[in-house]
Design an enzyme around this catalytic site. Structure first.
Site, PDB file in Angstrom:
ATOM      1  NE  ARG A   1      35.114  39.791  37.796  1.00 25.38           N
ATOM      2  CZ  ARG A   1      34.049  39.056  38.139  1.00 25.38           C
ATOM      3  NH1 ARG A   1      32.825  39.497  37.913  1.00 25.38           N
ATOM      4  NH2 ARG A   1      34.184  37.882  38.701  1.00 25.38           N
TER       5      ARG A   1
ATOM      6  CB  ALA B   1      35.364  38.171  43.028  1.00 24.57           C
TER       7      ALA B   1
ATOM      8  CD  GLN C   1      39.969  44.888  49.081  1.00 28.70           C
ATOM      9  OE1 GLN C   1      40.396  45.950  48.657  1.00 28.70           O
ATOM     10  NE2 GLN C   1      39.125  44.147  48.375  1.00 28.70           N
TER      11      GLN C   1
ATOM     12  CD  GLU D   1      41.633  41.662  44.791  1.00 27.45           C
ATOM     13  OE1 GLU D   1      40.733  42.466  44.528  1.00 27.45           O
ATOM     14  OE2 GLU D   1      41.867  40.641  44.124  1.00 27.45           O
TER      15      GLU D   1
ATOM     16  CG  PHE E   1      38.339  42.586  39.266  1.00 19.83           C
ATOM     17  CD1 PHE E   1      39.267  42.980  40.216  1.00 19.83           C
ATOM     18  CD2 PHE E   1      38.665  41.497  38.456  1.00 19.83           C
ATOM     19  CE1 PHE E   1      40.473  42.314  40.365  1.00 19.83           C
ATOM     20  CE2 PHE E   1      39.878  40.822  38.590  1.00 19.83           C
ATOM     21  CZ  PHE E   1      40.780  41.240  39.553  1.00 19.83           C
TER      22      PHE E   1
ATOM     23  NE  ARG F   1      31.112  48.532  45.682  1.00 20.16           N
ATOM     24  CZ  ARG F   1      30.566  49.185  46.701  1.00 20.16           C
ATOM     25  NH1 ARG F   1      30.914  50.416  46.962  1.00 20.16           N
ATOM     26  NH2 ARG F   1      29.670  48.597  47.473  1.00 20.16           N
TER      27      ARG F   1
ATOM     28  CD  GLU G   1      33.442  43.257  42.567  1.00 19.38           C
ATOM     29  OE1 GLU G   1      33.171  42.052  42.705  1.00 19.38           O
ATOM     30  OE2 GLU G   1      34.428  43.659  41.943  1.00 19.38           O
TER      31      GLU G   1
END
Ligand code: MTE
Ligand code: QUE
Ligand code: MOS
Length: 773
Positions: free
Chosen positions: A309, A509, A196, A231, A343, A341, A728
């Site tokens: 987050r 994100a 990613q 990621e 985060f 997903r 997400e």
């Protein structure tokens, strides 16, 4: 017009006929070799020795590589602390220790079993509470504080104090981590990765091998799913293949099987969250204090951003006048947990949604009433980090879900059903989502795009976005075809490559199409401006002799009057038109560039990490879901009877693809809170390491009655073509299944149900037993 239309997914024909190319589908080159990882067989200890003699004697084995073979053995997205291969300290079971390089995969795999690693074992920590007690912290966030929650709690008529635990989750992408590295001239390496984050992969391969960044190119055609798991953690996999390719001067492949992938790579973070909330008789929350702990596993990875987050989403969809939010990252001896997903968002929102069920139980009210009195109203209320909740669709969504699902009738029917006591108990709940869109690390909110318009009127576009099934390529193709006024099929999104797009952000994100779509649009607009000047001259019968290189960023007179549509360029004022293809030919002959590059950055972001205040997000994606479940009281079996979703996606770029995203995310979220359970041996070895032992949702776990609706919202202006990100946010709505299960338990309870997540059948059965008085 292609924007807002259900254009097919750009991979759908080749996915269906089996011709889509994933990394491990790339044909084997004659001199290609394979690299196999050897992992630690304990969760913590000191590496004493590696005996590779037997492996090295095996025919077809080229060598065994260790930490010393890397020029730079260290990596980490935020903190450079994780060894690519252990040289001393082992911090989790199956942590990579050395690499066996062989002529082919089967030789490499069998030789890997002959490696003898000796480790002096130490006492590992798996329990997050124990790690908190030991203060094994790697990051403590600046708290958010608004108002005076302490005094609200002190004077409130009702308070609840407790803790909430939710478990991890395996990404379960279909394509495991994989990479092929090709050695090139002048020490260059080209890696084809399933990543990613091509730029991070490029940078890590370079630093690990002692190369400059310009010597490494990372190409990503597509992934067979990423979900956050590729990621940061795709990069070391590429480094393993690249190291072997460099050492032996031959192309090298790595492609983990499912068991290896699951054992080695990180998962969603388990969280243990402590809280105290104050509320009135109506259920209105007056003040609250939260203290969040993320189980990061062995290394920091992306955990500080994930923890933050979670803190940003502890409010869920609800307004807190007085609130304190603290957060800490805690290290334990498991795989290093990573992006997944949502985060961290799901771990925050799940906590407050669960608390709302508890408030309802305490007040003997319906949780939907509690939710309604607490949701954000209007556009002026501020979050715990003092960002205004603009373009707030929550009140509208709550109204919709209440009326369209006939909430009260459903509740009455459930009351009657449960009163029969026929061995089954039903529950009902609504969950809401307000997901912040933007990277909270501001520098990541940028992207760039390259658009090449060819003489036959077709276009190629390249951006930093990576396709993992989410449809970002389709959306970017729609944007480009719409902007240039050409057919959807006349645009191809090219494989992502760091030689075309530099310093890209991860596709993450949920902002892949926001950022890269906007950059592609900006590049198209530059080309269009130049072509418009040419078109005007042509319509006015002027010569082109004086056409200079046109500065694309300057205002172009009459630009707005020139329309690019259906392959025709027309001037609204002069009432003249020309075929785009003809204009393109004219441009080429007059030496006007037909390609362009643009950089885009999201405007207006201003969150200050030091104060815990400011505009963290560009906007919020909203949604609600109502779920009705049935529990078998003898077995604890959970069935989803109904799920109805209403999602706000602004003006969706591709409603068909977006509905697919909502559907998939919801089910993935439901899996996290119901069946997906990670088991480890007492020594810390992952036991649920394959589809036979780790249960993702199957067709039987789908809601019997399932509806996904997109509401109309034409008012968002801050994102490309008025769209909102989708990837997400709907994951969080899967929580409605857990909430409904908790509500069902409440029907049989003499004390407040207190389940953790996932609420597996066993958890439900035990809780039925515990609460029945
Ligand atoms: N959808 C599919 N089919 N496969 C995936 O791996 N990843 C999700 C989401 N949807 C994913 C997916 C995650 S974690 C993110 S952040 C977004 O897609 C990323 O893509 P976008 O920003 O282009 O929406
Ligand atoms: C959401 C995300 C990410 C994020 C913040 C979000 C993300 C990510 C990073 C990040 C943070 C610091 C770094 C870095 C990346 O932050 O995916 O390289 O130094 O990678 O709110 O999805
Ligand atoms: Mo998604 S977890 O931001 O890759």
């Amino acid at each position: 017009m292609t924007i807002g239309k259900n254009k097919r997914h750009d991979s759908s024909p080749t996915h269906v006929n089996g011709k889509s190319i994933f990394v491990d589908d790339r044909p084997t080159l004659q001199n290609e070799i394979y690299v196999q990882v050897v992992g630690a067989q304990c969760a913590k200890g000191k590496l004493q020795s590696i005996d590779a003699s037997e492996a090295l004697e095996t025919k077809g084995v080229l060598g065994v590589l260790t930490a010393n073979d890397f020029k730079n053995n260290i990596w980490g997205t935020i903190v450079k602390e994780q060894p690519l291969l252990c040289s001393d300290q082992i911090l989790y079971y199956d942590e990579p220790i050395c690499l066996v390089v062989a002529e082919n995969e089967s030789i490499a795999r069998s030789a890997a079993k002959l490696i003898k690693v000796s480790i002096k074992e130490e006492e590992p920590t798996f329990d997050i509470q124990k790690a908190i007690d030991q203060k094994n912290f790697c990051y403590v966030a600046t708290p958010f504080l608004v108002g005076d929650p302490d005094s609200q709690i002190a004077k409130a008529t009702h308070t609840l104090k407790g803790s909430f635990y939710c478990g991890g989750q395996e990404h379960f992408y279909m394509e495991s981590q994989a990479c092929i590295a090709y050695p090139m001239e002048r020490g260059q390496i080209e890696v084809h990765a399933s990543s990613q984050h091509p730029s991070e992969t490029q940078h890590l391969v370079a630093s690990a091998l002692g190369l400059n960044y310009h010597q490494v190119t990372c190409v990503v055609k597509r992934m067979g799913g990423g979900f956050g798991g590729k990621e940061s953690q795709a990069a070391p996999v590429a480094a393993y293949a690249a190291l072997a390719a460099q050492k032996f001067g031959r192309p090298c492949r790595i492609a983990w099987d499912k068991d290896e992938d699951m054992a080695i790579t990180g998962k969603r973070h388990p969280f243990l969250n402590f809280y105290e909330v104050a509320f009135n008789d109506e259920g209105k929350i007056l003040g609250a204090k939260f203290d969040l702990y993320a189980d990061v596993g062995a290394y920091t990875d992306l955990s500080p951003s994930i923890l933050e987050r979670a803190m940003f989403h502890i409010d869920g969809a609800y307004y807190f006048p007085d609130i304190e939010v603290k957060g800490t990252c805690v290290k334990t001896n498991t795989h290093s947990n990573t992006a997944f997903r949502g985060f961290g968002g799901p771990q925050g929102t799940m906590t407050i949604e669960s608390i709302i069920e508890d408030i309802a139980y305490t007040l003997k009210k319906d949780a939907f009433e509690i939710r309604k009195v607490n949701i954000y109203q209007g556009e002026d209320q501020k979050t715990p980090y003092e960002q205004k909740v603009e373009n707030n669709q929550l009140p509208k969504l709550f109204n919709l879900i209440e009326t369209e699902t006939k909430y009260n009738e459903r509740r009455n029917a459930i009351n009657q059903f449960n009163a029969k006591r026929n061995g089954k108990v039903r529950g009902l709940s609504v969950s809401a989502v307000k997901f912040g869109i933007a990277f909270t690390a501001k520098f990541l909110n940028q992207g760039n795009a390259l658009v090449n318009l060819h003489l036959d009127g077709t276009a190629q576009v390249s951006t930093g976005a990576t396709e993992m099934g989410q449809g970002v390529n389709s959306k970017i193709a729609q944007i480009v075809s719409h902007a240039l006024g050409i057919d959807y099929d006349d645009v191809i999104v090219m494989p992502t490559s760091t030689e075309k797009n530099h310093n890209t952000s991860p596709t993450a994100a949920s902002s892949g199409s926001d950022i890269n779509g906007a950059a592609a649009l900006a590049a198209c607009n530059k080309i269009k401006k130049r072509l418009s000047i040419l078109a005007k001259k042509h319509f006015l019968g002027e010569t082109f002799d004086d056409v200079k290189e046109i500065d694309a960023d300057t205002e172009v007179e009459g630009y707005k009057e020139i329309i690019f549509k259906d392959g025709i360029v027309s001037d609204l004022k002069l009432k003249k038109e020309i075929k785009l293809k003809e204009l393109i030919g004219m441009a080429y002959m007059n030496r006007v560039s037909l390609g362009d590059y643009a950089h885009f950055k999201t405007d207006g972001l201003g969150f200050d990490k030091k104060t815990g205040k400011g505009k963290a997000f560009n906007y919020f994606t909203n949604g609600v879901a109502l779920t009705e479940v049935e529990i078998d009281e003898y077995t604890g079996e959970l069935k989803i009877l109904t799920s109805k979703i209403h999602m706000d996606l602004g003006r969706p770029l591709n409603p068909g693809i977006d509905k697919g995203q909502v559907t998939g995310a919801f089910i993935q979220g439901a899996g996290w809170v119901t069946t997906e359970n990670l088991f480890y041996s007492p020594q810390g070895k992952l036991l649920s390491h394959s589809p036979t032992t780790y249960k993702i949702p199957s067709i039987q776990d789908m809601p019997r009655d399932f509806e996904v609706n997109l509401i109309e919202n034409l008012d968002l202006t801050v994102n490309v073509y008025g769209s909102k990100a989708v990837g997400e946010p709907p994951f969080l709505l899967g929580q409605s299944v857990w909430m409904a299960a908790k509500n069902a338990l409440a029907y049989r309870a003499n004390k407040m149900p207190q389940i953790t997540s996932p609420a597996t059948n066993e958890v439900i059965l035990m809780e039925l037993e515990r609460v029945k008085g």
